[in-house]
Design a protein around this motif. Structure first.
Motif, PDB file in Angstrom:
ATOM      1  N   HIS A 166       2.814  14.672  -9.601  1.00 35.84           N
ATOM      2  CA  HIS A 166       2.436  14.049  -8.351  1.00 35.84           C
ATOM      3  C   HIS A 166       3.726  13.338  -7.904  1.00 35.84           C
ATOM      4  CE1 HIS A 166      -1.450  14.234 -10.228  1.00 35.84           C
ATOM      5  NE2 HIS A 166      -1.880  13.357  -9.291  1.00 35.84           N
ATOM      6  N   LEU A 167       3.569  13.085  -6.637  1.00 31.16           N
ATOM      7  CA  LEU A 167       4.802  12.537  -5.582  1.00 31.16           C
ATOM      8  C   LEU A 167       4.200  11.216  -4.724  1.00 31.16           C
ATOM      9  CD1 LEU A 167       7.748  12.739  -4.892  1.00 31.16           C
ATOM     10  CD2 LEU A 167       7.030  14.301  -3.006  1.00 31.16           C
TER      11      LEU A 167
ATOM     12  N   PHE B 236       3.746  11.974 -13.335  1.00 35.77           N
ATOM     13  CA  PHE B 236       2.614  12.874 -13.637  1.00 35.77           C
ATOM     14  C   PHE B 236       1.385  12.053 -13.481  1.00 35.77           C
ATOM     15  CE2 PHE B 236       6.401  14.385 -16.016  1.00 35.77           C
ATOM     16  CZ  PHE B 236       6.165  15.696 -15.771  1.00 35.77           C
ATOM     17  N   GLY B 237       0.163  13.015 -12.894  1.00 37.67           N
ATOM     18  CA  GLY B 237      -1.200  12.163 -12.971  1.00 37.67           C
ATOM     19  C   GLY B 237      -1.996  13.018 -14.165  1.00 37.67           C
ATOM     20  N   ASN B 238      -2.646  12.053 -14.924  1.00 39.61           N
ATOM     21  CA  ASN B 238      -3.132  12.560 -16.162  1.00 39.61           C
ATOM     22  C   ASN B 238      -4.745  12.142 -16.032  1.00 39.61           C
ATOM     23  OD1 ASN B 238      -1.083  13.292 -17.919  1.00 39.61           O
ATOM     24  ND2 ASN B 238      -0.348  11.522 -17.362  1.00 39.61           N
TER      25      ASN B 238
ATOM     26  N   SER C 219       0.978  -1.070   0.011  1.00 40.17           N
ATOM     27  CA  SER C 219       0.051   0.029   0.087  1.00 40.17           C
ATOM     28  C   SER C 219       0.861   1.212  -0.092  1.00 40.17           C
ATOM     29  CB  SER C 219      -0.845  -0.148   1.223  1.00 40.17           C
ATOM     30  OG  SER C 219      -0.255   0.012   2.407  1.00 40.17           O
ATOM     31  N   GLY C 220       0.190   2.486  -0.178  1.00 42.63           N
ATOM     32  CA  GLY C 220       0.999   3.728  -0.263  1.00 42.63           C
ATOM     33  C   GLY C 220       0.250   4.803  -0.498  1.00 42.63           C
ATOM     34  N   TYR C 221       1.019   5.884  -0.594  1.00 41.03           N
ATOM     35  CA  TYR C 221       0.270   7.141  -0.731  1.00 41.03           C
ATOM     36  C   TYR C 221       0.835   8.008  -1.772  1.00 41.03           C
ATOM     37  CZ  TYR C 221      -1.423   6.229   3.900  1.00 41.03           C
ATOM     38  OH  TYR C 221      -1.998   5.489   5.006  1.00 41.03           O
ATOM     39  N   ILE C 222       0.143   8.984  -2.399  1.00 40.95           N
ATOM     40  CA  ILE C 222       0.479   9.940  -3.453  1.00 40.95           C
ATOM     41  C   ILE C 222      -0.146  11.429  -3.354  1.00 40.95           C
ATOM     42  CG2 ILE C 222       0.374  10.517  -5.789  1.00 40.95           C
ATOM     43  CD1 ILE C 222      -0.290   7.186  -6.358  1.00 40.95           C
ATOM     44  N   ILE C 223       0.440  12.298  -3.384  1.00 41.29           N
ATOM     45  CA  ILE C 223       0.056  13.536  -3.254  1.00 41.29           C
ATOM     46  C   ILE C 223      -0.045  14.280  -4.896  1.00 41.29           C
ATOM     47  CG2 ILE C 223       0.398  13.955  -0.873  1.00 41.29           C
ATOM     48  CD1 ILE C 223       2.834  15.565  -1.577  1.00 41.29           C
ATOM     49  N   GLY C 224      -0.634  15.143  -5.183  1.00 37.46           N
ATOM     50  CA  GLY C 224      -0.574  15.724  -6.604  1.00 37.46           C
ATOM     51  C   GLY C 224      -1.411  17.126  -6.556  1.00 37.46           C
ATOM     52  N   ILE C 225      -0.848  17.760  -7.527  1.00 37.51           N
ATOM     53  CA  ILE C 225      -1.534  19.164  -7.929  1.00 37.51           C
ATOM     54  C   ILE C 225      -1.710  19.061  -9.624  1.00 37.51           C
ATOM     55  CG2 ILE C 225      -1.152  21.724  -8.314  1.00 37.51           C
ATOM     56  CD1 ILE C 225      -1.154  21.117  -5.233  1.00 37.51           C
ATOM     57  N   THR C 226      -3.118  19.335  -9.790  1.00 36.84           N
ATOM     58  CA  THR C 226      -3.561  19.011 -11.027  1.00 36.84           C
ATOM     59  C   THR C 226      -4.592  20.284 -11.610  1.00 36.84           C
ATOM     60  OG1 THR C 226      -3.567  16.714 -10.631  1.00 36.84           O
ATOM     61  CG2 THR C 226      -4.588  17.374 -12.618  1.00 36.84           C
ATOM     62  N   PRO C 227      -4.062  20.951 -12.615  1.00 33.99           N
ATOM     63  CA  PRO C 227      -5.002  21.791 -13.132  1.00 33.99           C
ATOM     64  C   PRO C 227      -6.283  21.224 -14.022  1.00 33.99           C
ATOM     65  CG  PRO C 227      -2.863  22.094 -14.278  1.00 33.99           C
ATOM     66  CD  PRO C 227      -2.802  21.070 -13.149  1.00 33.99           C
TER      67      PRO C 227
END
Length: 231
Positions: free
Chosen positions: A168-169, A186-188, A138-146
């Motif tokens: 994303h990190l 990158f989160g798309n 399991s894990g976590y992801i943080i992101g900023i997305t327009p």
């Protein structure tokens, strides 16, 4: 001080526009080519549409010099959206919590449709249960997305198509039992839904990959139910 802001924008906005357009061009070319050899045909088609749509819309915002591709974020913090996404990638379960602020202006306003959107911050969690051959993880992801919204106007409820891409990190380099090589990704986003007077309901596809920064780069593809509440 009042005279400094126009000078700041005049100096930095062209630089931001040029840099973002170059980044968008490289990302739109590199990511589909890198990923095409490592995904199924159907999955690759969806991934390519998602990336090209999101990056193309970002490039358009850079071309017209408007947020999110500007020195001024131009956010309306009085118009926020809280969202929850839940879905899967194979045996991995995915949750995403997002909070977003609308941009003050639409990128395009036509008679029957508009191009608007918001800047979203997100926190993700994923969990893959153990099996006979895999101990689970399991894990976590943080992101900023327009997140850009193509919305139809003059309807009782508002149908929309949404696209977005942003940094994303990850908490680790492994997601859904696959090595992603780098924590930076990158989160798309590609979504389809309906806005019922401030409540969004729809489908969201989330593709996460590193755009070929390092190998291996198999990508993660989460198919999610999306629910958002505007307040």
């Amino acid at each position: 001080m009042n005279n400094l802001k126009p000078r700041f924008k005049a100096f930095f906005t062209p630089l931001i526009k040029t840099s973002a357009l170059a980044f968008a061009a490289v990302l739109s070319i590199a990511t589909p080519n890198v990923q095409a050899q490592q995904t199924s045909i159907a999955g690759d088609d969806l991934m390519t549409i998602t990336i090209l749509g999101a990056v193309g819309t970002l490039a358009y915002s850079c071309y017209i010099g408007q947020a999110p591709c500007s020195a001024d974020p131009d956010l309306n913090t009085d118009k926020l959206t809280f969202s929850v996404d839940n879905g899967v990638d194979g045996a991995a379960t995915h949750w995403r919590l997002g909070i977003g602020a609308d941009w003050n202006k639409s990128l395009y306003e036509g008679e029957n449709w508009r191009l608007a959107g918001r800047l979203e911050a997100s926190l993700h969690s994923w969990d893959e249960k153990a099996s006979a051959t895999y101990q689970g993880d399991s894990g976590y992801i943080i992101g900023i997305t327009p997140v850009f919204h193509y919305e139809l106007k003059n309807w009782k409820y508002t149908p929309f198509i949404e696209m977005g891409t942003g940094p994303h990190l990850m908490s680790q380099t492994t997601v859904a039992s696959e090595d992603k090589a780098t924590q930076f990704q990158f989160g798309n986003i590609l979504g389809l839904g309906m806005d019922f007077n401030g409540i969004e309901v729809g489908y969201r596809y989330l593709h996460i990959s590193n755009a070929g920064i390092a190998q291996p780069n198999p990508g993660a593809d989460f198919h999610n139910l999306h629910i958002g509440y505007k307040f």
